[in-house]
Design a protein around this motif. Structure first.
Motif, PDB file in Angstrom:
ATOM      1  N   PHE A 322       0.822  -1.208   0.000  1.00  0.00           N
ATOM      2  CA  PHE A 322       0.000   0.000   0.000  1.00  0.00           C
ATOM      3  C   PHE A 322       0.857   1.260   0.000  1.00  0.00           C
ATOM      4  O   PHE A 322       0.630   2.187  -0.782  1.00  0.00           O
ATOM      5  N   VAL A 323       1.845   1.307   0.886  1.00  0.00           N
ATOM      6  CA  VAL A 323       2.680   2.501   0.999  1.00  0.00           C
ATOM      7  C   VAL A 323       3.442   2.752  -0.304  1.00  0.00           C
ATOM      8  O   VAL A 323       3.525   3.886  -0.780  1.00  0.00           O
ATOM      9  N   SER A 324       3.999   1.706  -0.888  1.00  0.00           N
ATOM     10  CA  SER A 324       4.766   1.874  -2.119  1.00  0.00           C
ATOM     11  C   SER A 324       3.914   2.454  -3.239  1.00  0.00           C
ATOM     12  O   SER A 324       4.344   3.360  -3.966  1.00  0.00           O
ATOM     13  N   GLU A 325       2.702   1.935  -3.374  1.00  0.00           N
ATOM     14  CA  GLU A 325       1.808   2.415  -4.427  1.00  0.00           C
ATOM     15  C   GLU A 325       1.337   3.837  -4.142  1.00  0.00           C
ATOM     16  O   GLU A 325       1.310   4.692  -5.042  1.00  0.00           O
ATOM     17  N   ALA A 326       0.963   4.100  -2.896  1.00  0.00           N
ATOM     18  CA  ALA A 326       0.448   5.426  -2.541  1.00  0.00           C
ATOM     19  C   ALA A 326       1.526   6.496  -2.668  1.00  0.00           C
ATOM     20  O   ALA A 326       1.253   7.614  -3.131  1.00  0.00           O
ATOM     21  N   VAL A 327       2.755   6.182  -2.271  1.00  0.00           N
ATOM     22  CA  VAL A 327       3.840   7.166  -2.335  1.00  0.00           C
ATOM     23  C   VAL A 327       4.123   7.572  -3.779  1.00  0.00           C
ATOM     24  O   VAL A 327       4.287   8.765  -4.082  1.00  0.00           O
ATOM     25  N   LEU A 328       4.173   6.603  -4.670  1.00  0.00           N
ATOM     26  CA  LEU A 328       4.417   6.943  -6.076  1.00  0.00           C
ATOM     27  C   LEU A 328       3.287   7.801  -6.623  1.00  0.00           C
ATOM     28  O   LEU A 328       3.521   8.773  -7.353  1.00  0.00           O
ATOM     29  N   ASP A 329       2.060   7.474  -6.254  1.00  0.00           N
ATOM     30  CA  ASP A 329       0.920   8.254  -6.730  1.00  0.00           C
ATOM     31  C   ASP A 329       0.980   9.689  -6.206  1.00  0.00           C
ATOM     32  O   ASP A 329       0.701  10.646  -6.947  1.00  0.00           O
ATOM     33  N   ILE A 330       1.365   9.859  -4.943  1.00  0.00           N
ATOM     34  CA  ILE A 330       1.469  11.205  -4.366  1.00  0.00           C
ATOM     35  C   ILE A 330       2.522  12.020  -5.125  1.00  0.00           C
ATOM     36  O   ILE A 330       2.297  13.186  -5.469  1.00  0.00           O
ATOM     37  N   CYS A 331       3.661  11.400  -5.402  1.00  0.00           N
ATOM     38  CA  CYS A 331       4.726  12.123  -6.107  1.00  0.00           C
ATOM     39  C   CYS A 331       4.316  12.462  -7.539  1.00  0.00           C
ATOM     40  O   CYS A 331       4.625  13.552  -8.045  1.00  0.00           O
ATOM     41  N   LEU A 332       3.614  11.562  -8.204  1.00  0.00           N
ATOM     42  CA  LEU A 332       3.159  11.837  -9.564  1.00  0.00           C
ATOM     43  C   LEU A 332       2.119  12.953  -9.596  1.00  0.00           C
ATOM     44  O   LEU A 332       2.103  13.798 -10.501  1.00  0.00           O
TER      45      LEU A 332
END
Length: 539
Positions: A322-332
């Protein structure tokens, strides 16, 4: 920046000290280090000298002895400034962790003191042919008198070129697969140890990542961690304890991206007003904050479990995914708010996206396949239930049972095949699964009848098939039930034919069970510990 409401005063002071150091010693040089792929060991050691040597080594072995929650906060604060620097800092004690789990008391005291005195200790697991499949180990360790001779190569080793010590996974008995893997402590200055190429990475470029080669390296037998053949089990236990801190730096990257996006939305003017006043931008920022809060909460929960001695593989894997996916989405999303400037190296968002991408690639793919397979076997039923229906008896016998049993057979043995332990389900396994699911789903069907929920097969826009109401009668159950069990029996018979063809006994207990109670690292996820229980009963 989001404030952690649950931090103690000591934790707040440590985090403030890290931010102060990073702001003065790291921020001015981050862009240069990123361009040159330079690992700033001098600055890392300077930070370590503030009391962080052996950060997670217990005090009785010479370390700082900080708990997992505190380490999580520290690494988030550090990665807010540079994820690569954080990687180097965090991996200082990576190779020590198996010693703490399976080493002797003498090993813990001696090697723990080495870390406290300033040694860096890398973990050498990954090999070119295996990637994240730690059980596929080609590096060999052959016993020769009182020594072991290690030959092989490791790749993508964090701190590989700057470490003083390595913990190396080696195959001491290739015939046993992952159950023949052992762990060894290898000093860098031993003859035959060399550092290979330095990876020219997309992100976290200030982190040292190299190949490490072992060419007939001789190590004493007392450098083995735990008993021979127990390395893989120790490795799995170690990883289940490190997931909360391992993914923590990614949340620091996301926090920086969100803060930059908020600041930019306040100063960037478009059509005579700050873009932050546009509803579309506000929605993006709100969504980013929501995901960041969820990441922080999940990390805090995972860390608290580990601090209490609760090592839940499901929670750890879900957290990393979850964290890995959410972090990339936040940065994008932050990059999108920057518009064209988000794609320029003159602005920091481009680097943050690259750093976040590393976490996503490295973690999401692996953890998505290591989540407990029992979850996956219910996917079909959950998809139906999410539509707002409970299964009818007709649904249960005609649709759910075959689908769920097939899911169990395929998914429940997938990892066994990957581990080269091809155990197919016996008749006992198949009937047990089928009867268990039949009982559970029939109860749901009875509840459905009581509340008058209707029939999913013939009503609503999500109807699967149109079945006349006259067919849906209690009498039809007695006609369909034998048919459903006949199909199930045929499937099991075919499976046992396959087993016989390949010379595998149709036993309910797999022959590759270690029978030592190490169920958390066993590939037979459908066993549920019954093999170990049977062994104890016979004993």
């Amino acid at each position: 920046m989001s404030k952690f409401q649950l931090m103690t005063k000591d934790q707040e002071d440590l985090v403030a000290m890290v931010h102060d150091f990073m702001g003065k010693k790291v921020d001015p040089y981050v862009d240069q280090w990123d361009r040159e792929s330079h690992c700033p060991m001098e600055e890392v050691r300077e930070l370590m000298d503030l009391g962080f040597w052996g950060i997670d080594v217990p005090e009785e072995y010479g370390g700082a002895g900080l708990d997992v929650t505190t380490i999580m906060y520290i690494r988030q604060a550090m990665a807010y400034h540079d994820a690569g620097f954080t990687n180097t800092f965090s991996a200082q004690t990576f190779g020590w962790k198996p010693v703490l789990l399976a080493g002797t008391e003498e090993q813990k005291k001696y090697w723990g003191q080495r870390l406290a005195e300033g040694a860096f200790w890398a973990m050498c697991i990954t090999e070119p042919q295996s990637g994240s499949d730690a059980g596929n180990c080609k590096t060999k360790a052959v016993k020769d008198g009182d020594e072991y001779v290690i030959t092989g190569g490791k790749t993508f080793i964090t701190n590989g070129g700057v470490s003083d010590l390595y913990t190396v996974t080696c195959s001491t008995d290739p015939s046993k697969g992952k159950h023949g893997i052992s762990l060894f402590i290898v000093e860098r200055d031993r003859p035959g140890v060399s550092v290979g190429k330095h990876e020219d990475k997309m992100g976290i470029r200030s982190s040292n990542t190299t190949d490490v080669v072992f060419d007939e390296v001789r190590v004493p037998a007392d450098h083995m961690i735990g008993a021979e053949g127990t390395g893989f089990k120790t490795l799995m236990k170690m990883l289940s304890r490190t997931r909360p801190t391992g993914v923590a730096p990614a949340v620091g990257v996301a926090q920086r991206a969100l803060d930059l996006a908020i600041e930019y939305s306040r100063t960037r003017l478009s059509f005579g007003q700050p873009i932050g006043k546009l509803e579309g931008i506000q929605f993006k920022l709100a969504d980013m904050e929501m995901k960041l809060q969820c990441c922080q909460s999940q990390l805090a929960y995972s860390a608290a479990l580990v601090d209490k001695g609760i090592y839940d593989t499901l929670v750890g894997s879900c957290t990393k995914c979850f964290v890995s996916e959410a972090v990339l989405d936040i940065c994008l999303q932050a990059q999108q708010i920057y518009g064209g400037y988000g794609y320029s190296k003159e602005y920091p968002l481009e680097k943050l996206v690259r750093d976040a991408r590393k976490q996503y690639v490295n973690v999401l793919r692996v953890q998505a396949t290591t989540l407990p397979i029992a979850v996956a076997s219910f996917v079909t039923m959950v998809q139906f239930l999410m539509q707002g229906y409970l299964p009818s008896l007709y649904d249960s016998l005609g649709i759910y049972i075959p689908l769920i049993v097939v899911n169990c057979i395929i998914l429940g043995r997938a990892e066994a095949y990957a581990s080269k332990n091809p155990v197919l389900p016996s008749a006992f396994d198949g009937l047990g699964m089928g009867l268990g699911f039949t009982c559970a789903i029939t109860i749901l069907g009875a509840v459905r009848e009581l509340i008058g929920a209707g029939t999913i097969l013939s009503t609503g826009s999500s109807a699967l098939v149109t079945i006349p109401e006259s067919v849906y009668t209690p009498a039809s159950i007695f006609i369909l039930a034998p048919g459903a069990f006949f199909v199930l029996a045929m499937c099991i018979a075919i499976m046992n034919k396959i087993k016989a063809k390949h010379g595998m006994e149709p036993a309910q207990v797999p022959d590759y069970c270690s029978k030592d109670g190490s169920c958390d690292s066993c590939a037979n996820t459908m066993c549920g510990g019954k093999a170990f229980a049977e062994e104890k009963k016979q004993a």
